[in-house]
Design a protein around this motif. Structure first.
Motif, PDB file in Angstrom:
ATOM      1  N   SER A  77      -0.237  10.395   7.265  1.00 19.04           N
ATOM      2  CA  SER A  77      -0.922  10.457   5.975  1.00 19.04           C
ATOM      3  C   SER A  77      -1.323   9.078   5.461  1.00 19.04           C
ATOM      4  N   VAL A  78      -2.477   9.038   4.809  1.00 19.13           N
ATOM      5  CA  VAL A  78      -2.980   7.780   4.240  1.00 19.13           C
ATOM      6  C   VAL A  78      -2.819   7.741   2.723  1.00 19.13           C
ATOM      7  N   ILE A  79      -1.953   8.586   2.160  1.00 16.99           N
ATOM      8  CA  ILE A  79      -1.832   8.576   0.698  1.00 16.99           C
ATOM      9  C   ILE A  79      -1.275   7.254   0.184  1.00 16.99           C
ATOM     10  N   ASP A  80      -0.555   6.504   1.035  1.00 14.59           N
ATOM     11  CA  ASP A  80      -0.121   5.168   0.615  1.00 14.59           C
ATOM     12  C   ASP A  80      -1.317   4.237   0.458  1.00 14.59           C
ATOM     13  N   GLU A  81      -2.290   4.349   1.350  1.00 12.74           N
ATOM     14  CA  GLU A  81      -3.526   3.552   1.252  1.00 12.74           C
ATOM     15  C   GLU A  81      -4.331   3.964   0.029  1.00 12.74           C
ATOM     16  N   ILE A  82      -4.394   5.251  -0.255  1.00 17.94           N
ATOM     17  CA  ILE A  82      -5.127   5.726  -1.439  1.00 17.94           C
ATOM     18  C   ILE A  82      -4.430   5.224  -2.696  1.00 17.94           C
ATOM     19  N   SER A  83      -3.110   5.179  -2.685  1.00 23.65           N
ATOM     20  CA  SER A  83      -2.360   4.613  -3.803  1.00 23.65           C
ATOM     21  C   SER A  83      -2.768   3.158  -4.038  1.00 23.65           C
ATOM     22  N   ALA A  84      -2.838   2.377  -2.960  1.00 24.77           N
ATOM     23  CA  ALA A  84      -3.235   0.969  -3.078  1.00 24.77           C
ATOM     24  C   ALA A  84      -4.667   0.846  -3.590  1.00 24.77           C
ATOM     25  N   ARG A  85      -5.545   1.713  -3.124  1.00 23.52           N
ATOM     26  CA  ARG A  85      -6.935   1.682  -3.594  1.00 23.52           C
ATOM     27  C   ARG A  85      -7.024   2.052  -5.070  1.00 23.52           C
ATOM     28  N   CYS A  86      -6.213   3.000  -5.504  1.00 27.98           N
ATOM     29  CA  CYS A  86      -6.184   3.359  -6.934  1.00 27.98           C
ATOM     30  C   CYS A  86      -5.734   2.172  -7.776  1.00 27.98           C
ATOM     31  N   ASP A  87      -4.735   1.438  -7.285  1.00 29.64           N
ATOM     32  CA  ASP A  87      -4.279   0.251  -8.003  1.00 29.64           C
ATOM     33  C   ASP A  87      -5.417  -0.762  -8.141  1.00 29.64           C
ATOM     34  N   LEU A  88      -6.131  -1.000  -7.055  1.00 26.36           N
ATOM     35  CA  LEU A  88      -7.269  -1.937  -7.099  1.00 26.36           C
ATOM     36  C   LEU A  88      -8.332  -1.448  -8.076  1.00 26.36           C
ATOM     37  N   LEU A  89      -8.689  -0.178  -7.990  1.00 23.41           N
ATOM     38  CA  LEU A  89      -9.724   0.370  -8.876  1.00 23.41           C
ATOM     39  C   LEU A  89      -9.308   0.309 -10.337  1.00 23.41           C
ATOM     40  N   SER A  90      -8.017   0.498 -10.613  1.00 24.40           N
ATOM     41  CA  SER A  90      -7.537   0.438 -12.003  1.00 24.40           C
ATOM     42  C   SER A  90      -7.691  -0.973 -12.569  1.00 24.40           C
ATOM     43  N   ARG A  91      -7.774  -1.964 -11.660  1.00 26.20           N
ATOM     44  CA  ARG A  91      -7.999  -3.355 -12.073  1.00 26.20           C
ATOM     45  C   ARG A  91      -9.468  -3.750 -11.898  1.00 26.20           C
ATOM     46  N   ARG A  92     -10.310  -2.718 -11.658  1.00 26.74           N
ATOM     47  CA  ARG A  92     -11.757  -2.880 -11.489  1.00 26.74           C
ATOM     48  C   ARG A  92     -12.127  -3.731 -10.275  1.00 26.74           C
ATOM     49  N   VAL A  93     -11.290  -3.675  -9.245  1.00 29.13           N
ATOM     50  CA  VAL A  93     -11.565  -4.357  -7.982  1.00 29.13           C
ATOM     51  C   VAL A  93     -12.133  -3.311  -7.021  1.00 29.13           C
TER      52      VAL A  93
END
Length: 176
Positions: A77-93
């Motif tokens: 599963s890549v849900i750990d990667e999606i978690s990291a991407r959500c963190d970046l997006l929440s910081r507008r990265v």
């Protein structure tokens, strides 16, 4: 071990859409007979999760549940990667710069960049809407898919939830 971990994607007076993770049906394995202590010690994960539509009655209680998408065996599963991407997006990265083994720079686009598992799991893609919300698209190995929308304000919380699911599974891991 918990039976389920829920995240409410959307809720109204008549229904709610829920991302449900099933820890008892999920597995996190080490490379050998010892329990993994860190993610570097993890050989493979098999996660079980679903996206549900829960219909409410006139009192607001859940009356019926419909499965909109389910994967019983999200291998690697890549849900750990999606978690990291959500963190970046929440910081507008939306783009990350990295260096490869030779020292050359390369970019990783957080949006519109499909994230594939190494096994027969679920692939994910995140897209941005014109109003600043995010569309999450999921596709399993049988080519069944689903998409849902999260407003910008819920993206960080969703990422934290996904990471919590991964952390929970590491705490309840199994030797191979």
């Amino acid at each position: 071990m918990k039976r389920k971990l829920d995240f409410v994607i959307y809720e109204s007076d008549t229904y709610r859409m829920t991302f449900r993770f099933y820890p008892k049906k999920s597995h996190c394995h080490s490379f050998n007979d010892e329990l993994p202590k860190t993610w570097l010690d993890v050989y493979k994960v098999y996660y079980s999760w679903a996206i549900l539509k829960q219909l409410k009655n006139e009192n607001g209680n859940i009356e019926k549940t419909v499965i909109l998408f389910m994967d019983h065996c999200d291998e690697c599963s890549v849900i750990d990667e999606i978690s990291a991407r959500c963190d970046l997006l929440s910081r507008r990265v939306e783009r990350v710069e990295r260096k490869d083994d030779t020292g050359e720079n390369y970019r990783i686009n957080v949006l519109n960049n499909e994230c594939f598992p190494m096994g027969m799991g679920v692939s994910w893609m995140i897209r941005k809407t014109r109003d600043g919300s995010y569309i999450f698209e999921v596709w399993n190995f049988s080519n069944n898919g689903f998409r849902f929308v999260l407003p910008f304000e819920k993206v960080k919380e969703f990422g934290e939830y996904l990471q919590m699911c991964c952390d929970y599974m590491l705490e309840h891991s199994e030797p191979i």
